[in-house]
Design an enzyme around this catalytic site. Sequence first.
Site, PDB file in Angstrom:
ATOM      1  CD  GLN A 150      -6.877 -21.327   8.232  1.00  0.00           C
ATOM      2  OE1 GLN A 150      -5.972 -22.135   8.079  1.00  0.00           O
ATOM      3  NE2 GLN A 150      -8.082 -21.686   8.642  1.00  0.00           N
ATOM      4  CG  ASP A 190      -6.730 -26.348   2.278  1.00  0.00           C
ATOM      5  OD1 ASP A 190      -6.714 -27.233   3.155  1.00  0.00           O
ATOM      6  OD2 ASP A 190      -6.781 -25.126   2.521  1.00  0.00           O
ATOM      7  CE  LYS A 212      -5.035 -25.820   8.989  1.00  0.00           C
ATOM      8  NZ  LYS A 212      -5.929 -24.955   8.214  1.00  0.00           N
TER       9      LYS A 212
END
Length: 294
Positions: free
Chosen positions: A97, A120, A53
Amino acid sequence: MSATIISGKEIAAEIRSELTERVKALKEEGLTPGLATVLVGDDPASHVYVGMKNRDAREVGFESRQITLGTDTDEDELLGVVQGLNADPEVHGILVQLPLPPQIDESRILEAVDPAKDVDGFHPVNLGRLAAGDDRGQVPCTPRGIVEMLLRSGHDPEGKHAVVVGRSTIVGRPMALLFLRKGKGGNATVTVAHSRTADLAAVTRQADILVVAVGRPGTVTGDMLEPGVVVVDVGVNRVDDPDTEKGYRLVGDVDFESARQVASAITPVPGGVGPMTRAMLLRNTVDAALARRG
Ligand SMILES: NC(=O)c1ccc[n+]([C@@H]2O[C@H](COP(=O)([O-])OP(=O)(O)OC[C@H]3O[C@@H](n4cnc5c(N)ncnc54)[C@H](OP(=O)(O)O)[C@@H]3O)[C@@H](O)[C@H]2O)c1
């Protein structure tokens, strides 16, 4: 029939190159999108995902920052990091994460992220907006990527029967809500199936577009499909394969060989949904930076 392969890898590369141009123009206007990733613990898969990412982010020209914390980090310490990033004007997107170590309550952390920086799309405010059909929120990357992939490969969901197998908060549920949304990429008739669905094959056979997000190889086989269906396989599962260097390979939730004989189009694993998810993280960050500028 042998299905057309929808290459998420190629479509994602196209999106990244569009974003690179976009970011270049934004930088000339004095706006550099900033993405911060937070990684807690030493889960090898999480390290790989976060590394990818950040690499994507740098490639398209973002300011990217990775914060890595030890396995024994406590909730207050992580909350402090998130609050610091919330307050930092150079950070437009924050990604924590998952999974987090067991001593940390994931929902408390996700709820602490400023919804405007929640790239997200997991914050209840953003999920609520999606459920309400309000376009101002951030949309989770995987379902957003699937819609983009369908549109770019000529499979507009409008008027189609979209069947989603799986009802998780990160994939199945927001996927169903996106398909339901009024507007481009939505306007489908939607059915959601899950582990308590009585006759899964009877439901999957009704699909014009079938999205499978279960986490179990072989959940959907060719005999569960009607000819011509478009199949999107979200699953990522490791299966043993002594013939490979690593001793395993990745497969989806759909039995690819039997499904491709019946479907008109299908996404592969790997190279399908995964790269699209990563591309949408970048797009969500650009959206967040633009929204911040106003
Ligand atoms: N490529 C990507 O970018 C990406 C992104 C996210 C996830 N994934 C992959 O997608 C898969 C699903 O992820 P997730 O986070 O959504 O998983 P999850 O949270 O475990 O949810 C799985 C869903 O599948 C349902 N299910 C389980 N067994 C079933 C069965 N036999 N028939 C029908 N439905 C069944 C479950 O139903 P209940 O609700 O009734 O338990 C649940 O709703 C995983 O392999 C994951 O690694 C890939």
